[in-house]
Design a protein around this motif. Structure first.
Motif, PDB file in Angstrom:
ATOM      1  N   ASN A  21       8.288  19.721  33.939  1.00  0.00           N
ATOM      2  CA  ASN A  21       8.526  19.224  35.283  1.00  0.00           C
ATOM      3  C   ASN A  21       7.316  19.448  36.174  1.00  0.00           C
ATOM      4  N   GLY A  24       2.532  17.204  35.491  1.00  0.00           N
ATOM      5  CA  GLY A  24       2.778  15.770  35.494  1.00  0.00           C
ATOM      6  C   GLY A  24       1.820  15.028  36.389  1.00  0.00           C
ATOM      7  N   THR A  25       2.371  14.213  37.261  1.00  0.00           N
ATOM      8  CA  THR A  25       1.573  13.322  38.087  1.00  0.00           C
ATOM      9  C   THR A  25       0.532  14.060  38.917  1.00  0.00           C
ATOM     10  N   ALA A 107       5.671   9.592  38.232  1.00  0.00           N
ATOM     11  CA  ALA A 107       5.246   9.994  36.885  1.00  0.00           C
ATOM     12  C   ALA A 107       5.316   8.817  35.919  1.00  0.00           C
ATOM     13  N   LYS A 162       2.826  18.444  24.842  1.00  0.00           N
ATOM     14  CA  LYS A 162       2.046  18.380  26.081  1.00  0.00           C
ATOM     15  C   LYS A 162       1.097  19.569  26.193  1.00  0.00           C
ATOM     16  N   LEU A 293       2.842  12.549  30.063  1.00  0.00           N
ATOM     17  CA  LEU A 293       3.720  12.289  31.199  1.00  0.00           C
ATOM     18  C   LEU A 293       5.151  11.958  30.777  1.00  0.00           C
ATOM     19  N   THR A 296       7.288  14.892  31.432  1.00  0.00           N
ATOM     20  CA  THR A 296       7.540  15.093  32.853  1.00  0.00           C
ATOM     21  C   THR A 296       8.709  14.239  33.314  1.00  0.00           C
TER      22      THR A 296
END
Length: 447
Positions: A21, A24-25, A107, A162, A293, A296
């Motif tokens: 969470n 991510g972006t 995301a 990830k 991503l 996410t």
């Protein structure tokens, strides 16, 4: 009992949700906006370190609240218990509208942007990006609306991938960068003033947004094995690991790519990869970064609907949101968030939503951490299986840094701050309307 325990999320899965969470972006996009006003390598790294310290202090406070008030829902549950049901409802409103659907959309859009940049056969058009983003959200929504075992396995696999890929990316970028950028990572004259400037405070909002998610395990406390023992471990470990990853990633970005190429750009990871590996290598890494991503988006689709579910349990008007399938998964709430996310995807403006979301969510966590003092004062005898490390300094550090940042956003970005305050005001109005409707429903049921 053993069957019920097997249906709950394990600490490993919960930690993977926290990590996914958070990473991510924000970390793959916000450096470009920070470089618009800050060019000091030392100050840029301090942004991510201070943001990490703030997040960890917040995580320790949430760990105490989550252990003392163990129920899914995050801030919605905490604020409703500490202050008033209206405060909890507004917090849930923020989480439902801004906290999950908006960031999930960003995301997914970033995933599609990286993928179309990396794969030459995919046109870089808005229609293609929108289609890819919507497809990702739709597939993961269906997966997580089935069973926790399936949901947890998918989430852990993508999160482990990830973390591994980030480590590999950092190592390879440092190895292949033949001429590192002349970035000064030690303090230089003028850096002290820059650390106290409005530009630093506003940039810290971008960083705070990147760290958003350290609190996500509190949204599914009721579905976590032994939450009073495991929640502090999950929050602390997940946050500290992300701090290390963020410092490493931003160090690599600054070493690999010229600041002028990244300034004002969104696809920071792709630009850094192109500088380090060339065009072909950048396309390969672009696909890798897009894959990062996925976890996410996946983590937000798991966590967000638990807020909707808690609201449905407490407010008769939204009772449909509390429905679950045979495995206890809030399927309807998951589909509702999926629909809202798709709405954001087709109507979003990246920078404005990034800043607006960051401000609103920071304000939400500020009020929640302040609630730690209120709860200790009002209910001193409440059992607390975990107490925040370093209390009262950890909550005070969080409140000071977050409050300072919010003040500068109010001063320098009034539109974004105004939109955030408008969302809160609408939430209060919505609470009043739905509470009256709920009372009428309850009165009708009693008749």
């Amino acid at each position: 009992m053993s069957d019920l325990r097997q249906q709950l999320f394990t600490p490993r899965t919960a930690a993977s949700i926290v990590i996914a969470n958070m990473v991510g972006t924000g970390v793959f996009t916000s450096l470009g906006y920070q470089l618009a006003d800050i060019s000091s390598g030392f100050v840029l790294m301090m942004l991510w370190l201070i943001g990490g310290i703030t997040a960890f202090c917040g995580a320790m406070c949430y760990a105490e609240l989550g252990a003392a008030l163990p129920r899914s829902g995050g801030e919605y549950h905490f604020l409703g218990k500490i202050y008033h049901p209206a405060a909890g409802f507004v917090s849930g409103w923020i989480s439902a509208t801004v906290g999950f659907a908006g960031p999930t959309a960003l995301a997914a859009i970033t995933f599609a942007t990286y993928l179309t940049s990396a794969l030459p056969f995919l046109p870089q058009s808005k229609a293609v990006i929108t289609t890819l983003a919507v497809s990702l959200v739709a597939v993961l929504t269906v997966v997580h609306a089935t069973h926790r075992k399936t949901s947890g396995s998918v989430q852990f696999a993508f999160t482990a991938l990830k973390v591994l890929l980030i480590i590999v990316f950092c190592a390879l970028a440092l190895w292949f960068t033949e001429s590192p950028q002349p970035v000064q990572f030690m303090p230089a004259p003028g850096d002290g003033a820059l650390l106290l400037s409005g530009a630093f405070a506003v940039s810290l909002i971008y960083v705070s947004y990147a760290y958003t998610g350290w609190n996500v395990a509190t949204y599914l406390s009721s579905e976590l094995q032994n939450p009073q023992r495991n929640l502090p471990i999950v929050l602390g470990f997940g946050t500290l690991l992300v701090v290390v990853l963020y410092l490493a990633l931003n160090y690599v970005f600054l070493i690999a790519a010229p600041m002028d190429l990244m300034r004002g750009k969104v696809e920071i990871g792709y630009i850094a990869a192109e500088s380090a590996f060339g065009d072909i290598g950048a396309r390969m890494m672009g696909v890798v970064l897009a894959l990062l991503l996925i976890s996410t988006v996946s983590a937000m689709i798991i966590a967000g609907p638990r807020v909707y579910h808690a609201i449905g349990q407490d407010h008769p008007v939204f009772a449909k949101l509390a429905t679950t399938n045979q495995f206890g998964v809030p399927t309807f709430a998951i589909y509702v968030q999926g629909a809202l996310t798709v709405l954001f995807i087709v109507s979003s403006s990246f920078r404005e939503i990034l800043l607006f979301s960051g401000f609103t969510l920071a304000l939400n966590t500020l009020v929640t951490v302040l609630g730690l003092f209120v709860l200790r004062w009002r209910q001193p005898d409440l059992p607390r299986p975990f107490r925040a490390w370093g209390y009262p300094f950890t909550p005070l550090i969080f409140l000071a840094l977050t409050g300072w940042t919010l003040w500068f956003v109010l001063s320098n970005e009034p539109l974004a701050a105004g939109l955030g305050l408008a969302v809160i005001a609408v939430g209060f109005v919505f609470y009043l309307v739905t509470s009256r409707a709920g009372n009428k429903l309850a009165a009708g049921d009693s008749l």
